[in-house]
Design a protein around this motif. Structure first.
Motif, PDB file in Angstrom:
ATOM      1  N   GLU A 282       0.860  -1.177   0.000  1.00  0.00           N
ATOM      2  CA  GLU A 282       0.000   0.000   0.000  1.00  0.00           C
ATOM      3  C   GLU A 282       0.901   1.233   0.000  1.00  0.00           C
ATOM      4  O   GLU A 282       1.998   1.181   0.577  1.00  0.00           O
ATOM      5  N   PRO A 283       0.460   2.345  -0.586  1.00  0.00           N
ATOM      6  CA  PRO A 283       1.303   3.547  -0.578  1.00  0.00           C
ATOM      7  C   PRO A 283       1.795   3.929   0.825  1.00  0.00           C
ATOM      8  O   PRO A 283       2.957   4.299   0.991  1.00  0.00           O
ATOM      9  N   GLN A 284       0.918   3.774   1.828  1.00  0.00           N
ATOM     10  CA  GLN A 284       1.305   4.177   3.178  1.00  0.00           C
ATOM     11  C   GLN A 284       2.571   3.465   3.655  1.00  0.00           C
ATOM     12  O   GLN A 284       3.374   4.025   4.402  1.00  0.00           O
ATOM     13  N   MET A 285       2.772   2.217   3.173  1.00  0.00           N
ATOM     14  CA  MET A 285       3.966   1.471   3.581  1.00  0.00           C
ATOM     15  C   MET A 285       5.229   2.173   3.085  1.00  0.00           C
ATOM     16  O   MET A 285       6.282   2.125   3.736  1.00  0.00           O
ATOM     17  N   VAL A 286       5.145   2.812   1.928  1.00  0.00           N
ATOM     18  CA  VAL A 286       6.302   3.563   1.414  1.00  0.00           C
ATOM     19  C   VAL A 286       6.416   4.897   2.142  1.00  0.00           C
ATOM     20  O   VAL A 286       7.518   5.313   2.526  1.00  0.00           O
ATOM     21  N   TRP A 287       5.287   5.561   2.367  1.00  0.00           N
ATOM     22  CA  TRP A 287       5.366   6.850   3.087  1.00  0.00           C
ATOM     23  C   TRP A 287       5.984   6.626   4.472  1.00  0.00           C
ATOM     24  O   TRP A 287       6.733   7.461   4.968  1.00  0.00           O
ATOM     25  N   ASP A 288       5.671   5.464   5.088  1.00  0.00           N
ATOM     26  CA  ASP A 288       6.173   5.175   6.437  1.00  0.00           C
ATOM     27  C   ASP A 288       7.695   5.002   6.489  1.00  0.00           C
ATOM     28  O   ASP A 288       8.287   5.036   7.570  1.00  0.00           O
ATOM     29  N   THR A 289       8.339   4.815   5.343  1.00  0.00           N
ATOM     30  CA  THR A 289       9.799   4.704   5.342  1.00  0.00           C
ATOM     31  C   THR A 289      10.460   6.084   5.351  1.00  0.00           C
ATOM     32  O   THR A 289      11.690   6.186   5.328  1.00  0.00           O
TER      33      THR A 289
END
Ligand SMILES: *[C@@H]1O[C@H](CO)[C@@H](O)[C@H](O)[C@H]1NC(C)=O
Ligand SMILES: *[C@@H]1O[C@H](CO)[C@@H](O)[C@H](O)[C@H]1NC(C)=O
Ligand SMILES: *[C@@H]1O[C@H](CO)[C@@H](O)[C@H](O)[C@H]1NC(C)=O
Ligand SMILES: *[C@@H]1O[C@H](CO)[C@@H](O)[C@H](O)[C@H]1NC(C)=O
Ligand SMILES: *[C@@H]1O[C@H](CO)[C@@H](O)[C@H](O)[C@H]1NC(C)=O
Ligand SMILES: *[C@@H]1O[C@H](CO)[C@@H](O)[C@H](O)[C@H]1NC(C)=O
Ligand SMILES: *[C@@H]1O[C@H](CO)[C@@H](O)[C@H](O)[C@H]1NC(C)=O
Ligand SMILES: *[C@@H]1O[C@H](CO)[C@@H](O)[C@H](O)[C@H]1NC(C)=O
Ligand SMILES: *[C@@H]1O[C@H](CO)[C@@H](O)[C@H](O)[C@H]1NC(C)=O
Length: 663
Positions: A282-289
């Motif tokens: 999910e996009p959020q998984m990338v934003w969380d990095t």
């Protein structure tokens, strides 16, 4: 407020395309205008390549409850409208994503052989929207390799060695001429480009960035870094586990490599990511990095790529079988676009906080080539238009419709097979009309804001949108997905009453209709009475007379009553001063008498078809040539000559040298 046009576009170059230049470009690929085609019977058997497939599906049954007459109360002032989108800056909302391996089919064989119908199709968008964004890339960008030269003056080829192997991804080979193709196109029509840096491994091949910047300059809007990285592990492009943290790290390593490269002047405000298929991450998984914070200066646009469905079973035998007829109704509802956009709403909000545009970088009706009968139907045109409006409303800045060449069902436009260019012209897919209509609806004021009005109407089959320009109501878009088989299944035409409480309606409104007989139609699609023509008939110019309907309003009762056919779409212009109202064929038009005649073959390229979404790369098999005969193109030289490339209406004439064409 957010700029919603990507990055540092060099719009000063716009004048070059608009004022017209004397361009020494050879153009090819089109039947001479005015040449009579051979009588039917003498024409060779038509191809059954996917892009020309004739399948027509049965329209879905009538929905049980459709309210045919309803009223929409509009606000005149944007200030009174909740949830209005960000302003959309000049650029056709929809642009195109062209699979790297089929660039020659769509744009031209090389920088001196450009496809004229393509230029006309872009010219029509340019006149409505200012400029057009095109991405050259896709799955095949990942393994691309630049070479000094290719045979017969070609700019793009697939690596021969891999053609004999069944499981390896073919490498796309390209020459420096790829960049001149793009530059030459931008000197004729107002196109700005995205390219992709190969990301199949981290031995960075940076030629795309070096030559792209050197040759395209500011016409190069952005460089994609990683295409659907959430599928890398699944497709065996990286050893497992491959996590969002790994992608985040590799993105940084790429930036370091670019910064260390003296031939890459721009590393700020130019990179594009994370381009998730939204398959395994999910996009959020990338934003969380911390991705956006880490690379804020380098990032130009935040991107995702997504298709609502896939046809991988039919193409590759993977996943579950998807029956086109069964799936057809899922496209013919407002819910389709809403569901596509929903997973990204928090990301479009986040992008605004960071002052970055958010783009749907690659999409279409279904991955793995689309569906016969759906992807090129009038129903798909309504679907794409609704989806486009929905993205615009949801604060996407732009979206790119994918073009996969002759072996897919979903192209907005397709050249004839190279062995048939002597007697066939291009084919426009129904969704090209969606691109054009949305470009016209949002216009080029740089101020268009969109609101979804469907909630107030309450039917998924009759969505509506409002468009505001300069903070005033400018247009209303009305859809009717219902197909009543020309009245044989009951009257389903809509009578929509538009009312503007407080300010009142004007004395009359102008209306343009997008029309076809049925949601399953592939033929005789018209926009305001004009068509590009049916299969193999398209030179990129509108045919027929423009028909803008003037509908008088009842000012005493504050009502404009707009009929919308079942199926159909209406664009209602409140601001009738707008030049665009009377715009049919663009004034800039390219013509040529050049055409080619030679034998060639089409080869199905699994990487072109197989974009993401439930498709396992391990199971891919090359499908080889679709031709019955040889897999080698056999060329025949044409005689040269002098051509006129004329710009109709603009009074500009471009001189064109015709060079023999052989692929
Ligand atoms: C269209 O495509 C379908 C699915 O691949 C195929 O079964 C059918 O034969 C094709 N029809 C034509 C006319 O090419
Ligand atoms: C505005 O959008 C929010 C979030 O999607 C929604 O909850 C709200 O109902 C919308 N307001 C109106 C008036 O449509
Ligand atoms: C990446 O692609 C290049 C060019 O096609 C190829 O030489 C290289 O071996 C590939 N890397 C991997 C890990 O497959
Ligand atoms: C394009 O191809 C033609 C024909 O093969 C060739 O004559 C011409 O030199 C090529 N142009 C470029 C720029 O390579
Ligand atoms: C087109 O590309 C060629 C290089 O192949 C270049 O010589 C020519 O000037 C270009 N023409 C235009 C109009 O940009
Ligand atoms: C789009 O952005 C505007 C401005 O920030 C906001 O008011 C609106 O709610 C957003 N729309 C959606 C659907 O998220
Ligand atoms: C819209 O923005 C573009 C790019 O900045 C500019 O060239 C154009 O003049 C603007 N149009 C209007 C109507 O302001
Ligand atoms: C398209 O329109 C033409 C002219 O009106 C008509 O003759 C033809 O039958 C139509 N084609 C289809 C497939 O409906
Ligand atoms: C052109 O090629 C296609 C696909 O290879 C084939 O089906 C078709 O029959 C060919 N057309 C002619 C005129 O040879």
């Amino acid at each position: 407020m957010r700029l919603s046009s990507p990055c540092s576009l060099a719009l000063s170059l716009l004048s070059l395309a608009q004022t017209g230049v004397n361009a020494a470009v050879t153009v090819y690929g089109q039947t001479p205008l005015g040449v009579t085609r051979s009588a039917s019977g003498t024409e060779p058997t038509q191809t059954t390549l996917a892009a020309y497939n004739d399948t027509e599906l049965i329209p879905p049954p009538l929905p049980t409850s459709v309210v045919r007459e309803f009223k929409v109360d509009l606000q005149r002032d944007a200030a009174s409208v909740p949830n209005l989108s960000i302003p959309h800056k000049t650029a056709s909302f929809f642009g195109f994503s062209i699979e790297m391996s089929v660039i020659n089919q769509v744009l031209g064989k090389n920088s001196s052989h450009l496809q004229v119908p393509f230029l006309n199709l872009i010219s029509n968008l340019q006149e409505r929207a200012g400029h057009v964004l095109i991405r050259l890339g896709g799955n095949t960008q990942e393994y691309a390799v630049m070479v000094d030269q290719l045979e017969n003056g070609r700019a793009i080829a697939k690596e021969k060695a891999s053609l004999t192997q069944t499981t390896l991804t073919p490498a796309v080979l390209y020459t420096v001429d790829l960049f001149y193709i793009a530059a030459n196109i931008s000197s004729l029509v107002n196109v700005n480009w995205f390219l992709g840096i190969p990301f199949n491994d981290t031995n960075w091949r940076l030629a795309i960035a070096e030559y792209g910047q050197a040759i395209l300059g500011d016409r190069l809007v952005g460089l994609q870094a990683g295409n659907e990285p959430d599928l890398y592990e699944r497709h065996g492009h990286r050893p497992a586990p491959y996590t969002p943290q790994d992608y985040n790290r590799e993105f940084g390593e790429l930036i370091q490599a670019m910064q260390a490269n003296g031939n890459i002047p721009r590393t700020n405000d130019i990179l594009i990511g994370p381009s998730l298929a939204t398959g395994d991450w999910e996009p959020q998984m990338v934003w969380d990095t911390g991705f956006i914070d880490n690379y804020r200066d380098n990032l130009c646009v935040l991107t995702v790529e997504h298709y609502p469905n896939n046809n991988c079973h039919a193409q590759f035998g993977t996943g579950s079988f998807q029956d086109p007829q069964t799936n057809f109704p899922s496209y013919l509802t407002h819910n389709a676009g809403v569901q596509l956009v929903n997973p990204y709403l928090s990301s479009t909000a986040l992008a605004q906080q960071y002052d970055k545009p958010f783009m749907m970088f690659e999409t279409n009706t279904a991955s793995c080539g689309g569906f016969p009968g759906i992807s090129d139907s009038f129903g798909a045109a309504l679907w794409a238009l609704d989806y486009g409006f929905q993205m615009a409303y949801s604060n996407f800045s732009n979206a790119l419709l994918h073009i996969g060449g002759q072996n897919v069902f979903y192209n907005p436009f397709t050249a004839p097979p190279t062995n048939e260019t002597g007697f066939h012209e291009w084919t426009v897919g129904a969704i090209y009309y969606s691109v054009l209509v949305l470009a016209e609806a949002l216009g080029k004021s740089n101020t268009s804001q969109v609101v979804d009005l469907t909630g107030a109407i309450g039917s998924e089959f009759t969505p509506a949108y409002g468009v505001y320009e300069n903070s005033q109501l400018s247009k209303v878009a009305l859809f009717n997905y219902v197909d009543d088989l020309e009245g044989t299944r009951g009257p389903s035409d809509l009578q929509v009453t538009l009312s503007v409480p407080g300010s009142g309606v004007p004395g009359s409104v102008k209306v343009k209709y997008l029309d076809a007989k049925s949601v399953s139609s592939k033929y005789n699609i018209t926009w305001a009475g004009q068509t590009f023509g049916n299969k193999f008939e398209v030179d990129g110019r509108f045919k027929g007379d423009l028909n803008v309907v003037d509908i008088p309003c009842d000012t005493a009762n504050n009502a404009c009553i707009i009929p919308v056919k079942a199926p159909g779409f209406a664009l209602v212009f409140f601001n009738t001063d707008d030049d665009i109202t009377e715009l049919g064929q663009a004034t800039s038009t390219f013509t040529t008498s050049a055409h080619t005649k030679f034998l060639n073959t089409a080869t199905i390229d699994p990487e072109v078809l197989a974009t993401s979404n439930g498709h396992s790369g391990k199971d891919r098999a090359r499908m080889g040539s679709t031709s019955k005969g040889s897999t080698n193109g056999v060329g025949r030289r044409m005689s040269g000559g002098k051509l006129g490339l004329s710009v109709l209406g603009g009074g500009v004439v471009m001189g064109v040298i015709f060079v023999a064409t052989m692929m």
